[in-house]
Design an enzyme around this catalytic site. Structure first.
Site, mmCIF file in Angstrom:
data_model
loop_
_atom_site.group_PDB
_atom_site.id
_atom_site.type_symbol
_atom_site.label_atom_id
_atom_site.label_comp_id
_atom_site.label_asym_id
_atom_site.label_seq_id
_atom_site.Cartn_x
_atom_site.Cartn_y
_atom_site.Cartn_z
ATOM 1 N N HIS A 111 0.863 -1.184 0.000
ATOM 2 C CA HIS A 111 0.000 0.000 0.000
ATOM 3 C C HIS A 111 0.905 1.242 0.000
ATOM 4 O O HIS A 111 1.912 1.279 0.713
ATOM 5 C CB HIS A 111 -0.891 -0.018 1.231
ATOM 6 N N ASP A 143 0.923 4.159 1.370
ATOM 7 C CA ASP A 143 1.270 4.731 2.672
ATOM 8 C C ASP A 143 2.250 3.846 3.424
ATOM 9 O O ASP A 143 3.153 4.337 4.117
ATOM 10 C CB ASP A 143 0.012 4.944 3.517
ATOM 11 N N LYS A 144 2.084 2.532 3.294
ATOM 12 C CA LYS A 144 3.004 1.617 3.965
ATOM 13 C C LYS A 144 4.370 1.566 3.280
ATOM 14 O O LYS A 144 5.396 1.342 3.934
ATOM 15 C CB LYS A 144 2.387 0.211 4.040
ATOM 16 N N LYS A 152 -5.533 -4.525 0.672
ATOM 17 C CA LYS A 152 -6.234 -4.155 1.893
ATOM 18 C C LYS A 152 -7.083 -5.332 2.355
ATOM 19 O O LYS A 152 -7.620 -6.069 1.532
ATOM 20 C CB LYS A 152 -7.150 -2.955 1.661
ATOM 21 N N PHE A 191 -8.196 -4.841 -10.015
ATOM 22 C CA PHE A 191 -7.240 -4.052 -9.242
ATOM 23 C C PHE A 191 -5.836 -4.333 -9.792
ATOM 24 O O PHE A 191 -5.024 -4.975 -9.145
ATOM 25 C CB PHE A 191 -7.345 -4.413 -7.755
ATOM 26 N N LYS A 210 -1.430 5.824 8.302
ATOM 27 C CA LYS A 210 -2.159 4.618 8.701
ATOM 28 C C LYS A 210 -2.039 4.380 10.199
ATOM 29 O O LYS A 210 -1.770 3.268 10.656
ATOM 30 C CB LYS A 210 -1.652 3.419 7.880
ATOM 31 N N LYS A 232 10.500 7.832 13.151
ATOM 32 C CA LYS A 232 10.846 8.622 14.334
ATOM 33 C C LYS A 232 11.703 7.802 15.292
ATOM 34 O O LYS A 232 11.358 6.668 15.623
ATOM 35 C CB LYS A 232 9.582 9.071 15.065
ATOM 36 N N LYS A 272 11.226 10.675 20.330
ATOM 37 C CA LYS A 272 9.895 11.184 20.016
ATOM 38 C C LYS A 272 8.868 10.330 20.766
ATOM 39 O O LYS A 272 8.647 9.166 20.437
ATOM 40 C CB LYS A 272 9.618 11.112 18.516
ATOM 41 N N ASP A 297 5.765 10.372 20.730
ATOM 42 C CA ASP A 297 4.672 9.855 19.898
ATOM 43 C C ASP A 297 4.832 8.360 19.692
ATOM 44 O O ASP A 297 3.850 7.613 19.685
ATOM 45 C CB ASP A 297 4.689 10.528 18.514
#
Length: 392
Positions: free
Chosen positions: A16, A18-19, A173, A238, A253, A273, A277, A279
């Site tokens: 994906h 974003d990954k 997905k 797809f 994500k 990060k 950090k 987060d």
């Protein structure tokens, strides 16, 4: 939330877009930590079509070949097919990484101050972080998300093995919906899979494979019923996927990475990060504590929230929530947590041994629920049980 309801969570595969961005960012982080454990890294990645753009701030003594790191990460994901527009050997790479701002560093770095005997590392940013655990699965994770991850991992395993389903491509997905009655998980109501594929495979072949070789292999048989819906590549096709079909960014994500929407989220992303950090590191810490609370039998569901101010070593708040599933008073659990664990940023790093190149192993299929990660260990169960007895 009502006692009878359906809840859904999704997972996304390593291909994906974003990954892809997350994996590149974590690959850069690991490369820095491998040479210089004191590296300060905040690496963001943008991918689109046949391009990769790096941005952010890095301060490190490591000598890195960023182009080689990027191409190797893409190669490991699997964008190496001849017809891939986004291809490990053909992408164009732009690097906008700079050094960390000294204004941030002065608040985070450990330095002796007037009236203090020792220096303490401050939090790398302000913010709130959450950790969650429950007894729905052996991993002590919410069921809908864990089942979605299991599907994604199996599809990736088959694709990387290359012996069957050679039509599989990296982008994918998965999504699972589960039904609860009287608060108990009773049935999987729907499974959705959208997987990228080569142009020469039929939809029937894809559906048959996903239902019989993936879903029925991965998910608990007792939860798959005659009412379970299987929605496989519901658009019908797809072929164009990954960064060719959509832009990808590091950190988009965050719900897939954590609890699938079941547990709360503070809003901070993880990948790229370093552990200064909070987060990232404090979210890992909260998961570690929550998992040990549930593993110790102190509750069946546990959630922690911790909050920090940038440059300050002590959390400004720590809260434990057990959703009325606690077997001892919540006050005793909170007191035991305070005695057994330290939430100072430097101590989090020390307790979980975070200054190591372990982060590429976190990127895909969730940062939680993987037995080999340090924050997934239930090594504080005995200490929590002992401490609780003092405060009951």
């Amino acid at each position: 939330m009502p006692k009878n309801f359906v809840f859904s969570s999704e997972s996304v595969a390593e291909g994906h877009p974003d990954k892809v961005s997350d994996y590149i960012s974590d690959s850069v982080l690991d490369a820095c930590l491998e040479q210089d454990p004191a590296s300060r890294v905040a690496c963001e990645t943008l991918v689109k079509s046949n391009t990769v753009t790096l941005g952010g701030e890095i301060t490190t003594k490591a000598k890195l070949d960023y182009e080689a790191i990027v191409r190797q990460a893409i190669r490991e994901i699997g964008y190496v097919n001849d017809d891939d527009v986004f291809h490990a050997d053909k992408v164009f790479i732009t690097n906008y990484l700079t050094s960390q701002s000294p204004d941030i560093a002065q608040g985070v770095d450990a330095k002796k101050a007037a009236g203090k005997d020792t220096a303490e590392q401050g939090a790398g940013d302000q913010g709130i972080m959450f950790g969650y655990a429950c007894n729905e699965t052996p991993e002590l994770m919410p069921a809908a998300l864990m089942y979605s991850h299991l599907i994604g991992r199996e599809i990736a395993r088959v694709r990387h093995a290359g012996r069957q389903a050679k039509w599989l491509r990296p982008d994918c997905k998965s999504q699972v919906s589960v039904r609860y009655e009287d608060g108990k998980l009773v049935e999987i109501t729907a499974v959705v899979i959208s997987t990228q594929h080569s142009a020469d495979v039929s939809l029937k072949t894809i559906k048959d494979f996903m239902i019989n070789k993936v879903i029925k292999k991965c998910l608990p048989k007792k939860l798959l019923t005659k009412n379970t819906q299987y929605l496989i590549n519901p658009t019908g096709r797809f072929v164009i996927g990954g960064p060719q079909g959509d832009a990808g960014l590091t950190g988009r994500k965050i719900i897939v990475d954590t609890y699938g929407g079941w547990g709360r989220h503070g809003g901070g992303a993880f990948s790229g990060k370093d552990p200064s950090k909070v987060d990232r590191s404090a979210a890992y810490m909260c998961r570690w504590v929550a998992k040990n609370i549930v593993a110790a039998g102190l509750s069946t569901h546990a959630e922690l929230q911790v909050a920090y101010a940038i440059g300050y070593p002590e959390p400004v708040s720590i809260t434990v929530e057990t959703f009325e599933t606690n077997t001892v008073p919540e006050e005793a659990i909170e007191a035991a947590v305070a005695e057994v664990f330290s939430f100072k940023p430097a101590n989090i790093v020390k307790q979980l041994k975070l200054l190591r190149p372990i982060y590429r192993g976190t990127t895909n299929y969730g940062h939680f629920g993987k037995d080999d990660l340090p924050w997934e260990q239930t090594d504080k169960v005995a200490a929590l049980k002992k401490a609780v007895k003092k405060f009951k």
